[in-house]
Motif scaffolding. Sequence first.
Motif, PDB file in Angstrom:
ATOM      1  N   MET C 132       0.830  -1.202   0.000  1.00 41.42           N
ATOM      2  CA  MET C 132       0.000   0.000   0.000  1.00 41.42           C
ATOM      3  C   MET C 132       0.869   1.258   0.000  1.00 41.42           C
ATOM      4  O   MET C 132       0.540   2.251  -0.642  1.00 41.42           O
ATOM      5  N   ALA C 133       1.985   1.173   0.710  1.00 43.16           N
ATOM      6  CA  ALA C 133       2.909   2.303   0.703  1.00 43.16           C
ATOM      7  C   ALA C 133       3.436   2.527  -0.709  1.00 43.16           C
ATOM      8  O   ALA C 133       3.495   3.666  -1.201  1.00 43.16           O
ATOM      9  N   GLY C 134       3.779   1.422  -1.389  1.00 42.74           N
ATOM     10  CA  GLY C 134       4.278   1.522  -2.753  1.00 42.74           C
ATOM     11  C   GLY C 134       3.241   2.114  -3.688  1.00 42.74           C
ATOM     12  O   GLY C 134       3.582   2.865  -4.612  1.00 42.74           O
ATOM     13  N   LEU C 135       1.971   1.785  -3.455  1.00 43.24           N
ATOM     14  CA  LEU C 135       0.898   2.290  -4.329  1.00 43.24           C
ATOM     15  C   LEU C 135       0.390   3.654  -3.892  1.00 43.24           C
ATOM     16  O   LEU C 135      -0.562   4.173  -4.463  1.00 43.24           O
ATOM     17  N   ARG C 136       1.018   4.215  -2.865  1.00 40.37           N
ATOM     18  CA  ARG C 136       0.568   5.484  -2.291  1.00 40.37           C
ATOM     19  C   ARG C 136      -0.892   5.410  -1.832  1.00 40.37           C
ATOM     20  O   ARG C 136      -1.664   6.346  -1.996  1.00 40.37           O
ATOM     21  N   LEU C 137      -1.273   4.268  -1.297  1.00 38.93           N
ATOM     22  CA  LEU C 137      -2.644   4.122  -0.795  1.00 38.93           C
ATOM     23  C   LEU C 137      -2.662   4.033   0.728  1.00 38.93           C
ATOM     24  O   LEU C 137      -3.676   3.710   1.314  1.00 38.93           O
ATOM     25  N   LEU C 138      -1.530   4.340   1.364  1.00 40.86           N
ATOM     26  CA  LEU C 138      -1.526   4.414   2.818  1.00 40.86           C
ATOM     27  C   LEU C 138      -2.338   5.630   3.227  1.00 40.86           C
ATOM     28  O   LEU C 138      -2.391   6.625   2.503  1.00 40.86           O
ATOM     29  N   ASP C 139      -2.952   5.506   4.406  1.00 39.49           N
ATOM     30  CA  ASP C 139      -3.701   6.631   4.934  1.00 39.49           C
ATOM     31  C   ASP C 139      -4.772   7.100   3.949  1.00 39.49           C
ATOM     32  O   ASP C 139      -4.989   8.306   3.785  1.00 39.49           O
ATOM     33  N   SER C 140      -5.397   6.123   3.252  1.00 39.93           N
ATOM     34  CA  SER C 140      -6.461   6.533   2.330  1.00 39.93           C
ATOM     35  C   SER C 140      -7.633   5.577   2.466  1.00 39.93           C
ATOM     36  O   SER C 140      -7.455   4.367   2.655  1.00 39.93           O
ATOM     37  N   LEU C 141      -8.840   6.122   2.373  1.00 41.66           N
ATOM     38  CA  LEU C 141     -10.029   5.279   2.518  1.00 41.66           C
ATOM     39  C   LEU C 141     -10.143   4.324   1.347  1.00 41.66           C
ATOM     40  O   LEU C 141     -10.598   3.188   1.496  1.00 41.66           O
ATOM     41  N   THR C 142      -9.706   4.770   0.149  1.00 43.46           N
ATOM     42  CA  THR C 142      -9.744   3.889  -1.025  1.00 43.46           C
ATOM     43  C   THR C 142      -8.927   2.629  -0.756  1.00 43.46           C
ATOM     44  O   THR C 142      -9.372   1.509  -1.039  1.00 43.46           O
ATOM     45  N   GLY C 143      -7.708   2.826  -0.217  1.00 40.37           N
ATOM     46  CA  GLY C 143      -6.855   1.678   0.080  1.00 40.37           C
ATOM     47  C   GLY C 143      -7.554   0.720   1.022  1.00 40.37           C
ATOM     48  O   GLY C 143      -7.546  -0.506   0.815  1.00 40.37           O
ATOM     49  N   LEU C 144      -8.209   1.272   2.028  1.00 46.07           N
ATOM     50  CA  LEU C 144      -8.908   0.439   3.005  1.00 46.07           C
ATOM     51  C   LEU C 144     -10.037  -0.342   2.341  1.00 46.07           C
ATOM     52  O   LEU C 144     -10.227  -1.537   2.595  1.00 46.07           O
ATOM     53  N   ILE C 145     -10.767   0.324   1.436  1.00 46.59           N
ATOM     54  CA  ILE C 145     -11.878  -0.354   0.750  1.00 46.59           C
ATOM     55  C   ILE C 145     -11.343  -1.516  -0.080  1.00 46.59           C
ATOM     56  O   ILE C 145     -11.901  -2.618  -0.070  1.00 46.59           O
ATOM     57  N   ILE C 146     -10.225  -1.284  -0.787  1.00 42.95           N
ATOM     58  CA  ILE C 146      -9.658  -2.351  -1.618  1.00 42.95           C
ATOM     59  C   ILE C 146      -9.283  -3.555  -0.751  1.00 42.95           C
ATOM     60  O   ILE C 146      -9.644  -4.698  -1.041  1.00 42.95           O
ATOM     61  N   VAL C 147      -8.578  -3.282   0.336  1.00 43.62           N
ATOM     62  CA  VAL C 147      -8.133  -4.370   1.207  1.00 43.62           C
ATOM     63  C   VAL C 147      -9.329  -5.119   1.801  1.00 43.62           C
ATOM     64  O   VAL C 147      -9.403  -6.349   1.741  1.00 43.62           O
ATOM     65  N   TYR C 148     -10.290  -4.396   2.332  1.00 45.46           N
ATOM     66  CA  TYR C 148     -11.453  -5.040   2.936  1.00 45.46           C
ATOM     67  C   TYR C 148     -12.234  -5.841   1.913  1.00 45.46           C
ATOM     68  O   TYR C 148     -12.740  -6.923   2.211  1.00 45.46           O
TER      69      TYR C 148
END
Lengths: 310, 345, 279
Positions: C132-148
Motif C-alpha cells: 500500500m505504501a508503494g501504491l501510495r494508498l496508505l492513509d487513504s479510505l480507497t486503500g482500506l476499501i480495496i483491502v477489505y
Amino acid sequence: MTMALPTSPGKGRGRPLKKLHWLVEPYLYLSPAIILIALVMLVPLVVGISYAFQSISLLNPFETGWVGFANFEKLWADRLFWKALTNTFWWTLGSLFFQFFLGLGLALLLNRPFAGRGLVQALVFLPWAVPAFLSGLNWAWLFNPIIGPIPHWLAAIGIMDEPQNILANPKMALWGPIVANIWFGIPFFAITLLAALQSIPRDLYEAASIDGASVWQSFTKITVPFLAPTIAITVMLRTIWIANFADLIYIMTGGGPANSTHIISSYIFTTAFRRLDFAYASTLAIALLVLLLAYAMLILQMRKHLVKGI
Amino acid sequence: MTAITLNSINKSFGPVHVLKDISLEFNKGEFVVLVGPSGCGKSTLLRMIAGLEPVSSGDLIFGETRVNDLEPRERDIAMVFQSYALYPHMNVERNLGFSLELRKRDAAEKQKRTSHAAGILGLDKLLDRFPKALSGGQRQRVAMGRAIVRDPQIFLFDEPLSNLDAALRIEMRIEIAKLHQRLGTTMVYVTHDQVEAMTLADRIVVMNAGNVEQVGTPLDLYSNPANLFVAGFLGSPKMNFVSHDDPALSLPKALTHPKAKTYGIRPEHIQVTAPDDNAHLIGTIDVVERLGSDTIFYINHGAKQPFVVRVPGIDRTALGEKIGCIFQPNDLHRFNADGQSISEK
Amino acid sequence: MASRTSFSVAGTLRYAAIILYVLFALFPIYWLVKIAITPDRLIYTEGTHIWPSTFTLDNFTSVLFLTDFLVYFKNSMIVSLGTAFFTTLVATAAGYAFSRFHFRGKAIIIALMLITQMFPLLMIIAPIYKIMAGLRLLDSLTGLIIVYTAFNVPFATFLMQGFFDGIPKDLEEAAMIDGCTRFEALRKVIFPLTLPGLAATLGFIFTAAWSELLFALMLINSDDKMTFPVGLKTFVSKFAVDWGQMMAAGTLALIPSCIFFILIQRFLVQGLTAGAVKG
C-alpha cells in the motif's frame, strides 16, 4: 398468431466463436474475484513468508537483507513467544469451551417452542452484532472498578479482597478478554447449532419415543450423532478464528500488564504495528500458521471417523 | 414433412457416453413420447432438442435448419418443466406473458394472447395470483399456458405430470391430449410412465441405456415388441417371461421355435383351466388381487418371478389351488438368445 | 401427578436458564447505555447502582458536536458502504460462476479461496503495509476499501453461491427458452430472486468492515481519515477519564450494527440458503 423469430442459423456467429464463448464465460464472471484475491491476499502471503527469512524493520532501514533462519532462531529463544503460545492455548481453549457449551445449551433451549421465543432469540443473539472493538471496550469498562460493577460484585461474594481491575493483575488479566470473547461468541455457536438441530427430522424423535427412548437417550442417540459433523467442522473453524482473533486482547489489555496477556496473534500485531519489525512479525505468523494447519488436519481426521460412524 | 431430424446424435458428459448414435425423425404435428427407465438419456435428449445441453456430435435439424449452435431462445420452442419452473416473483399473467414481454410485443397483443391461453386452460380467475398461491394442478396449467402463449413450432414436455397426484395426473393427461388435438403442434414428451406414453403418443420412442430400443405406434409396440426390454417395459401388469427349459412349461410343438430361449405372454392373454395335459403351464396360486373388473393371479410355477394372469371379472378360484394356464397362440412372443423377438411364427 | 410436577419443575428451570442467558447478553449493553446517560457528577458516586437517579443526554451532544465523532462516523460509512457494495458485486459474479458452471480449474480456485479463510490475516499485515505504501494508498479510505473487499470476497462468494444454488436451474432455463440470453435470465429472473440473499450479504460485509480495527490501525494514521474503531480507540487513549462521553460514543457506534442485526435476524436460523424463494 405466428411469431416471427430470428431463426437465422447462426449467421455471422460461427461455431468456434460460440465454443470459445462457452469456455470463457465462467472465467469472466470469476476474474474480478480472482484478481483481487491474488493481488491483495495471495501475493502478500508469499511476500510475507519471504519476510521471515529477511531482516526488514522500518526502524532499521539499513539492516535489510536475507538472513536465513536467523528469525526462527530468535523465535526459539524468545521467552515472550513461548508465553504467548501458552496464552494462545488457554485463550482458545477457555473461550471455545464456554462458547460451545453455553451455545449448545442456548440452542437446545431455543429449539423448543415457548411464549416469546422470537423476542428472546433476538435478544440473546444481539452480542453477535456488537463490533469486536466495542465489545472489548465495553468489557474493559465493566471490569474497571471506577465505573464497572463486576469488581464490586466479585469483592462482595468474596472472590476478591477489595474491588480491583483484573485486567491490571498479570495473573488473572487473560480472563478479562476470555469472558468478553465468551459473551461475544455464544450466539455464533447457538445460531449454527440451532440451525443444525432444526434440520433433524421430527419423526426420528417420535420414532425413538415410541421405541421407548428417554429424553436423555434421544439426546445421546439422535441429537448428538446428528450434530457431530456440524460440531466438528464448526469447532475447527472457530478454533482457528479464535486463535487468530487479536482485537479483544489488543483493546482490553494491549498484551499487558507486563506482556502477560499476549497471544501469538496480538504479539504479531504489536510487533508489526508498534515495533515495525515486519520480518519477526512474519516469522511469528508462520509459526501460528503451522500450528493451526496441524490442528486442522487432526480435526479433519477425527471428523472422518465421526461421519463414518453414522 | 419432418419437424425434427436427429442425425447420429451423441452426448458425453466427460468420459460418460450417455447417448449413443441416436437417429430419429419426428413428423410435423406428431406427438412423440420418449419413454424409458430413469437414467436412460431421454431427458438429456429432450434438453439437447431444447438447446439446454450442447450436442457432442451429430446433427440436430428443425425442418431444414441445422440448429446445433442456436441458443434456446432462437429455436422457436416452448418447454414445460417437471418442476414447472414458474417465476416465483411474477404473477400468473406475467408468467404467461413473459416471453412476449421479452420480445417487446405491444400490450394489446400480449393481453389477447395471454387471455386466450388462460381461457383454454381455465386460468382466467387466477391471473393475479403468484405461483406460491397455486395448487399443483394450477401450477401445471400455468406452465402449459406459458408454452401455449408462445405458439411455438415445437412443444417440449419434460415429465410434466410426475409431481401430481394420481387423479390430477389423469385429468392433466387428458388436457394435454386435447391440447394437441386443438393446436396440432409437434410435441415431444418425456416420461417414465408407460401409461402416459401409451395414451398420449402418436409414436413412442423406447429408450434404454442411451440407445433407442424401438420406435412405433403404441399398439405396434404393445403387439410386436422388438425385444425383451420393450416387451417388459410396456404393459401393466408386465409381460410374463418363461425360460424355454422351464419344467412347468409344456407348449405344443406348433407354438415353439427352435431358436427361442424365452417365451413371453401378457397376463391378459391367458386363460385359466384345470391343471391337466392341455395346460401350457401349471402352478399354484400364491396371491390373488380382486379388482372387481379384473382378477389377478400370481402363480408359483417354481421360478423366481411369479407368473401373472389377469382374467376379466370376478374369478372365485381360491388361494393355494393348483391351476393350469392356456396361452392365446397369436399373442405368444418368442425371443432368441440375444433377447430379440423372433418374428416368423 | 408426579410427572406433572416434574414437568413444571423442568419448565421453571428452563425459564430460569433462558432469563440468565438474556441477562448475560444484555447486561453489558445496558451498562454502556446507563453510563452514557448518567450525568458526569454522578458517575463516581453512583458508579455501581443499577439505575442512575437522573439522566442526561449531554454526553451524546458533546460527543456529536465537540469531538471528531462525526468525521469517524462518516469515514466508517464510506468504507463500509464501499466495501459492502464492491464485495457483493464481485462475489455475486463469482458465486454465480461457481453455482452454474463446470469448468477447468474450479476445484483449484475454490481451494485457493478456502486457503484465504484459513491463514491468519495478520500474516499479511506487514506486506500489505509495504504494498500500500508503494501504491501510495496508505492513509487513504480507497486503500482500506480495496483491502477489505479482497478480505471479504471469498466468504461472500460462498454465501452467494449458496443463494444461487437454492434457485432451481430450471428457472433460468425456462427463461432462456422464453427468449432470454443467459445474462438477461440472470438479470430478470435470477437476480430478483436473490435479493434477500444480496441484502444479507451486503449486511454481513457492511458489519465486518464496520468492525475491523487492526488493519485500519495499521493503514490509517491521520485524524481525518480514521474509521470508527480507530477513532474510538484513539479517543479512549486520549481522554481516558471522560467515561460518559466514551460510552456515549460507544452507544452511538452500536446503532448501525443493531439496525443491521434487526434486519437480518429472521434470516439467521431459518437457513440462509433454505428455499426462501421456492415457488
